[in-house]
Enzyme design. Structure first.
Site, PDB file in Angstrom:
ATOM      1  N   PHE A 159      42.088   5.719  -3.640  1.00 40.47           N
ATOM      2  CA  PHE A 159      42.423   6.844  -2.759  1.00 40.47           C
ATOM      3  C   PHE A 159      41.244   7.765  -2.502  1.00 40.47           C
ATOM      4  O   PHE A 159      41.410   8.950  -2.251  1.00 40.47           O
ATOM      5  CB  PHE A 159      43.628   7.624  -3.339  1.00 40.47           C
ATOM      6  CG  PHE A 159      44.744   6.723  -3.805  1.00 40.47           C
ATOM      7  CD1 PHE A 159      45.515   6.034  -2.887  1.00 40.47           C
ATOM      8  CD2 PHE A 159      44.989   6.513  -5.156  1.00 40.47           C
ATOM      9  CE1 PHE A 159      46.512   5.167  -3.296  1.00 40.47           C
ATOM     10  CE2 PHE A 159      45.984   5.653  -5.581  1.00 40.47           C
ATOM     11  CZ  PHE A 159      46.749   4.972  -4.650  1.00 40.47           C
ATOM     12  N   THR A 163      45.051  -2.073  -0.206  1.00 39.47           N
ATOM     13  CA  THR A 163      45.423  -1.838   1.184  1.00 39.47           C
ATOM     14  C   THR A 163      45.845  -3.120   1.890  1.00 39.47           C
ATOM     15  O   THR A 163      46.522  -3.073   2.890  1.00 39.47           O
ATOM     16  CB  THR A 163      44.221  -1.233   1.912  1.00 39.47           C
ATOM     17  OG1 THR A 163      43.067  -2.006   1.553  1.00 39.47           O
ATOM     18  CG2 THR A 163      43.986   0.181   1.462  1.00 39.47           C
ATOM     19  N   ALA A 184      39.923  -2.371   7.933  1.00 47.24           N
ATOM     20  CA  ALA A 184      40.752  -3.432   8.513  1.00 47.24           C
ATOM     21  C   ALA A 184      40.174  -3.894   9.846  1.00 47.24           C
ATOM     22  O   ALA A 184      39.906  -5.081  10.049  1.00 47.24           O
ATOM     23  CB  ALA A 184      42.189  -2.951   8.678  1.00 47.24           C
ATOM     24  N   LEU A 232      48.644  -5.622  12.707  1.00 49.67           N
ATOM     25  CA  LEU A 232      48.418  -7.042  12.443  1.00 49.67           C
ATOM     26  C   LEU A 232      49.368  -7.611  11.405  1.00 49.67           C
ATOM     27  O   LEU A 232      49.718  -8.787  11.461  1.00 49.67           O
ATOM     28  CB  LEU A 232      46.965  -7.264  12.000  1.00 49.67           C
ATOM     29  CG  LEU A 232      46.014  -7.630  13.144  1.00 49.67           C
ATOM     30  CD1 LEU A 232      46.038  -6.575  14.236  1.00 49.67           C
ATOM     31  CD2 LEU A 232      44.603  -7.850  12.633  1.00 49.67           C
ATOM     32  N   PRO A 251      52.853  -6.294   9.943  1.00 45.38           N
ATOM     33  CA  PRO A 251      53.880  -5.243   9.853  1.00 45.38           C
ATOM     34  C   PRO A 251      54.405  -5.038   8.428  1.00 45.38           C
ATOM     35  O   PRO A 251      54.819  -3.941   8.071  1.00 45.38           O
ATOM     36  CB  PRO A 251      54.989  -5.766  10.775  1.00 45.38           C
ATOM     37  CG  PRO A 251      54.301  -6.690  11.717  1.00 45.38           C
ATOM     38  CD  PRO A 251      53.186  -7.319  10.933  1.00 45.38           C
ATOM     39  N   THR A 307      52.754  -5.387   5.337  1.00 49.48           N
ATOM     40  CA  THR A 307      51.874  -4.576   4.490  1.00 49.48           C
ATOM     41  C   THR A 307      51.580  -3.221   5.141  1.00 49.48           C
ATOM     42  O   THR A 307      51.365  -2.232   4.441  1.00 49.48           O
ATOM     43  CB  THR A 307      50.555  -5.312   4.203  1.00 49.48           C
ATOM     44  OG1 THR A 307      49.967  -5.711   5.454  1.00 49.48           O
ATOM     45  CG2 THR A 307      50.797  -6.547   3.358  1.00 49.48           C
ATOM     46  N   GLY A 342      42.917   1.547  12.053  1.00 46.94           N
ATOM     47  CA  GLY A 342      43.212   1.552  10.612  1.00 46.94           C
ATOM     48  C   GLY A 342      44.421   2.409  10.280  1.00 46.94           C
ATOM     49  O   GLY A 342      44.820   3.283  11.044  1.00 46.94           O
ATOM     50  N   GLY A 386      45.021   3.490   6.751  1.00 48.69           N
ATOM     51  CA  GLY A 386      44.941   3.990   5.376  1.00 48.69           C
ATOM     52  C   GLY A 386      45.261   5.469   5.222  1.00 48.69           C
ATOM     53  O   GLY A 386      45.860   5.882   4.243  1.00 48.69           O
ATOM     54  N   GLU A 387      44.853   6.274   6.189  1.00 39.51           N
ATOM     55  CA  GLU A 387      45.011   7.726   6.024  1.00 39.51           C
ATOM     56  C   GLU A 387      46.180   8.298   6.810  1.00 39.51           C
ATOM     57  O   GLU A 387      46.825   9.249   6.351  1.00 39.51           O
ATOM     58  CB  GLU A 387      43.729   8.477   6.454  1.00 39.51           C
ATOM     59  CG  GLU A 387      42.426   7.720   6.373  1.00 39.51           C
ATOM     60  CD  GLU A 387      41.909   7.480   4.984  1.00 39.51           C
ATOM     61  OE1 GLU A 387      42.008   8.373   4.138  1.00 39.51           O
ATOM     62  OE2 GLU A 387      41.420   6.346   4.730  1.00 39.51           O
TER      63      GLU A 387
END
Lengths: 338, 746, 171
Positions: free
Chosen positions: B244, B471, B513, B632, B634, B636, B704, B706-707
């Site tokens: 993180f 991730t 990604a 790409l 859905p 994960t 991406g 992640g955030e």
């Protein structure tokens, strides 16, 4: 952790003999609190006497209609014991409000009574703490004390007792059976834990050479009107800010018998005879509950950061008594507070 | 680009289970502290117990007499390390300042600073001996409270050009809202303890298994610090137990483990304790001031956002915190300014959505308060201020479907049934509150190189130095590789997080990604070209006159795009060419496009139930609608956003690193008292990915994730708590004492 | 730590003798000698090379080290190896001993009940323990009785779904 010798006690007498012979020794049963503290160098036993396999793990009915709970019955087993669930659901509920299932599977009934405070300063050997190092001072008095005591504290120590199970045992008027070099004795639950006074390093009245063998709960189980409500900063796996164990006997809307114990507010599970007396003979309604709460909290002295606890405790007492009176005890899984 | 043709199954866009799933559910996945070796020595760190000063005396004599202790390293006897800041500056180091150097000298710069390393045959021996190292300090005055340095904070970010006059417009606005918000220090607390296992081998390179988000960053850093050649240190990190942001910069344990291994000439493992991880970086405590001026119709006239963050005395870390406010909503006047206060603490660092998680919390709380002042629905207010262009740069977006996030999120949540007044909705003894917020993050992409080795039996190994911190990088790269090489996903093996592999930057900022997937596509294109070149040489080749644009890889064959039954199998091509394997390496290439802004957006809707008398807050329902281009995977992707929502709930209700400012010491430095959400805190979380076609950002049209999932969540919770109770809590976390209005400042 | 007042004395305490311990780990008898202070967790990881069981806090605060001892889920960090002499220990490595995944392991993959995977061995062992207890049935009960396992990636809803699948309950 400092180095220690490890030995196993073969029976209770052996355990008593071993502890009397080793000044720095401690018993270990579940180990959940002791090893935690040993890893932080807060507890520094030079010998560990393993009592975990002593035959103290049964729950038996007593002649007087109560139950005698072996000191080594794991918390999880006790919470789910058919007799406890049926006759002492307050105890079951309080146990399930504490810790996690993994810890409850390990922690013993006797050990639960000997849990030490969660005060952060007690845990941090880089800070002064009278409980850990007598005479070093109390960091919490002028430090961060949001979680600390509002009742029964002293200038030496404002720590709270962390157990949930003990709050229920206090309400149930349990008795602690112990055995020492001088023989066996029974300690009323109210006398087991101590207030900090100027000896906060001594949590209980258990003598250093004594071992807890059993906890006895009397016949009166309050299985109809009870509730255990734990208020904390997250929904599970956290210590109480305030917890309340309430147990009532009600006949035709009138309270005949009342028990009220609080956790998270003092150095021991907190009971107040005056508050309970004030409930007896009164209608089971809000006004009676509020009077009892006010009485119980009349001497509350908040610290700099926990003024909220007094008001929270008052509200929690009223709510828990209401839950008990209505026969709708707090669920420990569904977090809705009815 | 090579997207799959119509006949082949496309993995991209299809929910796909993690390719590393089996390793993770069987315990086979090895993390940095899991690598065992004969003769491993164990390290234990001794920490400073003062906030500032110097070590007057340090005595390891008693510790060294413990049987099994191998060495105690302090600043007095440490091996030589580089003495220039440049050598200690990793890829993520702030430009200004002097990076922390563990065991370098006698200076104590923060509490819990490592001051000695004990090395022993066993972990408990090392830990015991560490407790015997005696230290005398010369103490110096210190400050750890950002409020005490608020007025001395230094400006680190403000716009190049001012937009209008925000102060004047605010003063003249029909409706104004102005308030301070506060986010306390937070620690990442990944489940994995920070750990390094340094494998020493006589004459060979030092192999360093490290918990990091960037193996090459660590490798270059270690080479600098220990003055080694690149081939003398190799850093590997196949699995990372969460980070993180905590693993972006090399942490001190990697320096100490390598120092120990070099000194002992023996393999060393150093695992920090949970408590010691509070001596690492953190999300900086930040004071945010928002001033919004609006017209009665809900259009904004003025936005002012000023923040004061936290950093150490020796480095100046900060992230864009206030710029989001000026970016997101249309307003002719806007001003933002970020300052940092230097405190006697470690350097702050990136934590999930750094800057945005904090800055947008403040902005979106303020927008909610403005909506209340305007007596306007919070979603409607945001639509009135909606901007089609990046307001800071005045650029159009490659795509922005935030409007659809509001619409689809509100519909799924049932927002139209919301009663606007606070305290108007109930469920038994609980007040029910519905709140919402917007989220925004960047869609960055960075250079990443990938190597593909394809064998004649139709298997491919795909290698890259990038990390997968949970991730799903392994999986998404396997999906794209399978599609672009025309192979079943089972035939793809992904190798990541080894510093000897093709180059990649740290995994962070939501850039990996898109960057890694396009590197896979670029490299697969090279493989395809090679195959075509070979296929054309085959006698009677059906692809004899095909050109590159005409062919694709599908079902293990190189085929004509227009006529998929015309083709040659990969194995035939390679057999004819007498090749065992084709190996290609390429770096992704993205079109330089300075004419567009690239962002992801979200709308978060939250339901809370607050016990009216007890103040207990439960988040009972969340809908997060995210616009992040093409998704790409859905499966994960949903998990990633859901997990970020959980993080946001923690930020809103639980998380706070509590300092005793009198001691300059963190007092809740464990994971029992630093609360993060547990299972019982989390209920229904629905994730919606709105359709956001993006033909400009990259060939796959992806951004991406992640955030973005955490941004706005804390504000949505705070806004819901207000709607439930009428109590506005402006300092996180929203604990019950604050809800009851009975909180004293610590 | 290094507070002289707290830790007086200038000579370290001698280390005790190592103790021989036998555990039946994943069905296999393992005999080894350790100092008494070695936790079951460290014994598994450092002495038996079973690193699937993770250390996340070493204080019973996170659940990453959960294993099954004599069929019950416990925190292996808070028990000493010597105290478990003779016990049957099941770790994550023992759940798919014959190559076939335990239904809960498969359910974790199916429901994407993890991201980084570090808490996963503990979550799965805890879930296996929970199912064996037979107490938790509803989603609320599963949430409560899985609250001793922290997942910082926030996979909780998927963990609950995975456990429901493995229990045979309708998701």
């Amino acid at each position: 952790m400092i180095p220690f010798q490890y030995t196993k006690a073969s029976d209770v007498a052996d355990a008593v003999r071993l502890i009397a012979a080793n000044g720095g020794a401690k018993f270990i049963a579940g180990g959940t609190n002791l090893l935690d503290l040993m890893k932080d160098n807060v507890e520094r036993p030079t010998t560990l006497i393993d009592i975990s396999r002593l035959p103290l793990n049964s729950v038996e009915e007593t002649a007087s209609g109560g139950l005698r709970i072996g000191a080594l019955v794991p918390n999880a087993d006790l919470a789910w014991h058919p007799l406890i669930e049926k006759r002492y659901p307050l105890l079951s509920s309080a146990i399930l409000a504490g810790a996690s299932q993994q810890l409850r599977n390990m922690a013993s009934t006797g050990g639960n009574l000997l849990q030490r405070t969660r005060c952060a300063y007690f845990y941090d050997t880089a800070t002064p703490c009278n409980k850990r190092q007598p005479g070093s001072g109390c960091s919490a008095v002028n430090g961060v004390n949001r979680g600390h005591a509002i009742l029964g504290a002293s200038t030496s120590c404002i720590a709270t007792h962390p157990s949930d199970m003990c709050v229920a045992l206090a309400a149930l008027d349990a008795t602690v059976h112990v055995t020492g070099a001088k023989g066996a004795r029974a300690i009323p639950f109210a006398d087991f834990h101590r207030l900090p006074g100027d000896t906060p390093h001594i949590d209980t009245n258990l003598a250093p050479d004594e071992i807890i063998t059993a906890i006895e709960v009397p016949a009166k189980g309050f299985a109809t009107h009870y509730s255990y409500l734990k208020i904390r900063d997250r929904m599970s796996y956290a210590f109480a800010l305030v917890s309340v164990a309430a147990a009532l006997e009600i006949k035709n809307g009138t309270i005949e018998e009342a028990r009220l114990a609080l956790g998270g507010v003092a150095h021991k599970p907190w009971r107040d005879a005056g508050a309970e007396a004030a409930l007896r003979g009164q209608p089971a309604e809000d006004a009676s509950f509020a009077r009892a709460a006010d009485l119980l909290l009349r001497d509350a002295r908040p610290q700099a950061h926990n003024d909220f606890k007094v008001d929270l405790a008052r509200r929690a007492i009223i709510r828990t008594l209401t839950q008990a009176a209505h026969g709708t005890p707090q669920s420990q899984s569904n977090k809705t507070i009815q | 680009m090579s997207t799959p043709n119509n006949t082949a199954k496309a993995y991209t866009g299809t929910p796909t289970s993690r390719v590393d799933g089996r390793a993770k559910v069987t315990g086979a996945a090895k993390y940095a502290g899991d690598f065992n070796a004969g003769g491993l020595a164990y390290g234990a760190v001794v920490e400073a117990t003062i906030a500032r000063g110097r070590i007057a005396r340090i005595d390891a004599g008693e510790a060294l007499r413990v049987p099994g202790v191998l060495d105690v390293i302090t600043h007095e006897n440490r091996p030589r390390v580089a003495d220039s800041d440049e050598a200690w500056r990793d890829d993520l180091a702030p430009e200004d300042g002097s990076p922390f150097r563990p065991l370098y000298d006698d200076a104590v710069k923060f509490n819990q600073q490592p001051i000695a390393l004990v090395l022993a045959e066993e972990w408990e021996i090392a830990r015991y001996a560490a407790s015997l190292v005696r230290v005398d300090y010369e103490k110096q005055p210190f400050v750890t409270d950002v409020y005490r340095r608020r007025d001395d904070a230094i400006v680190v970010e403000k716009p190049d050009k001012l937009r209008g006059d925000a102060a004047k417009a605010f003063a003249a606005a029909e409706v104004r809202h102005e308030a301070d918000y506060f986010i306390p220090t937070e620690h990442h607390n990944p489940m994995e303890l920070f750990a390094t296992t340094a494998m020493w081998e006589a004459g060979g390179p030092l192999t360093v298994y490290d918990k990091t988000q960037g193996v090459q960053n660590v490798q270059q850093f270690l080479c600098g610090v220990f003055e080694k050649k690149p081939n003398e240190i190799r850093v590997i990190s196949p699995y990372v137990g969460g980070a993180f942001g905590a693993g972006l910069r090399p942490q001190y344990q990697v320096v100490l483990a390598v120092m120990g291994a070099l000194k002992l000439q023996r393999s060393v493992r150093l695992v920090l304790t949970r408590q010691q991880m509070y001596g690492l970086g953190y999300r900086p405590a930040t004071i945010e001031r928002l001033a919004l001026g609006a017209r009665r119709d809900g259009t904004l006239d003025a936005i002012t956002h000023e923040a004061v963050g936290t950093t150490s005395q020796f480095e100046e870390f900060s992230r864009n915190d206030t710029g989001w406010s000026a970016l997101l909503y249309a307003s002719p006047n806007a001003r933002y300014e970020h300052r940092v206060a230097h405190l006697d603490v470690p350097t702050s660092c990136d934590m999930r959505a750094p800057g945005a998680a904090t800055g947008v919390y403040a902005l979106e709380s303020a927008m909610d308060e403005l909506a209340v002042a305007l007596k306007m629905d919070p979603v409607e207010l945001r639509l009135r201020c909606y901007s089609e262009r990046d307001q800071n740069e005045d650029l159009p977006y490659t795509s922005k479907r935030l409007r659809e996030c509001y619409r689809e999120g509100a519909a799924a949540f049932g927002w139209d049934r919301r009663k606007p007044e606070p305290r108007a909705m109930r469920d038994g003894k609980a007040l029910v509150g519905w709140g919402m917020a917007s989220g925004v993050w960047e869609a960055l992409q960075v250079p990443v190189a990938v190597r593909i080795a394809m064998t004649a039996n139709g298997h491919a190994e795909v290698s890259c130095a990038a990390s997968d911190i949970g991730t799903g990088t392994y999986t998404i790269m396997a999906q794209v590789a399978a599609d672009s090489l025309g192979l079943p996903i089972e035939n793809i093996t992904i190798h990541l997080a080894d510093s000897t592999l093709p180059s990649a930057p740290v995994e962070g900022g939501s850039w990996m990604a898109a960057s890694a997937c396009h590197a896979v596509i670029a490299t697969a294109g090279e493989v395809r070209s090679e195959l075509l070149r070979r296929a054309k040489l085959m006698k009677g080749s059906p692809l004899a006159d095909a050109v590159e644009e005409d062919v694709t890889l599908s079902d293990g064959k190189l085929v004509s795009r227009r006529q998929t039954d015309r083709g040659v199998s990969i194995s035939d091509i390679m057999r004819h060419a007498a090749m065992e394997r084709i190996e290609k390496e390429k770096t992704n290439e993205f079109a330089q496009d300075k004419a567009h802004a690239r962002n992801t957006h979200s709308a978060v809707f939250v339901e809370v139930k607050v016990d009216e008398e007890l103040g207990v807050v439960r988040v009972t329902r969340v809908v997060s609608a995210v616009a992040a281009g093409r998704v790409l995977n859905p499966k994960t992707a949903r998990s990633q956003v859901m997990g970020a929502v959980v993080g946001g709930i923690g930020m809103a209700l639980h998380e706070e690193t509590i300092y005793d400012h009198g001691l300059g010491r963190i007092i809740n430095h464990d994971i029992a008292e630093y609360h993060v959400p547990v299972n019982a805190d989390i209920h229904d979380i629905e994730v919606i990915f709105v359709d956001e076609p993006d033909a400009l950002i990259n060939p796959l049209g992806m951004k991406g994730l992640g955030e973005i999932g955490i941004v706005g969540v804390a504000a949505a919770v705070a806004n819901a708590v207000y709607h439930a109770t009428g109590v506005r809590v402006r300092d996180l976390p929203i604990t019950l004492d604050k809800v009851l209005g009975r909180r004293q400042a610590a | 730590m290094q507070d002289g007042a707290v830790h007086p004395g200038a000579s370290p305490s001698p280390l005790p003798e190592k103790v021989s311990v036998t555990l039946i780990v994943n069905g296999i008898e393992r005999r080894f000698s350790v100092l008494p202070w070695v936790s079951l967790l460290d014994a598994l990881r450092d002495h038996l090379d079973l690193t699937g069981t993770k250390k996340g806090c070493d204080h019973g605060q996170c659940g990453a080290c959960t294993v099954l001892v004599d069929g019950r889920r416990i925190n292996s960090c808070l028990t000493l190896a010597v105290m478990r002499d003779g016990a049957h220990v099941t770790t994550i490595e023992g759940l798919a001993a014959n190559g076939a995944l335990d239904p809960l392991q498969q359910a974790f993959i199916d429901h994407d009940a993890f991201q980084c995977g570090y808490c996963t061995p503990g979550q799965i062992c805890s879930g296996v323990g929970l199912i064996a207890e037979g107490r938790a049935k509803t989603a609320d009960e599963i949430r409560e009785f899985m609250s001793g396992n922290i997942c910082r990636c926030g996979a909780y809803p998927n963990i609950v779904s995975a456990i429901q699948q493995a229990m045979g309950a309708k998701p």
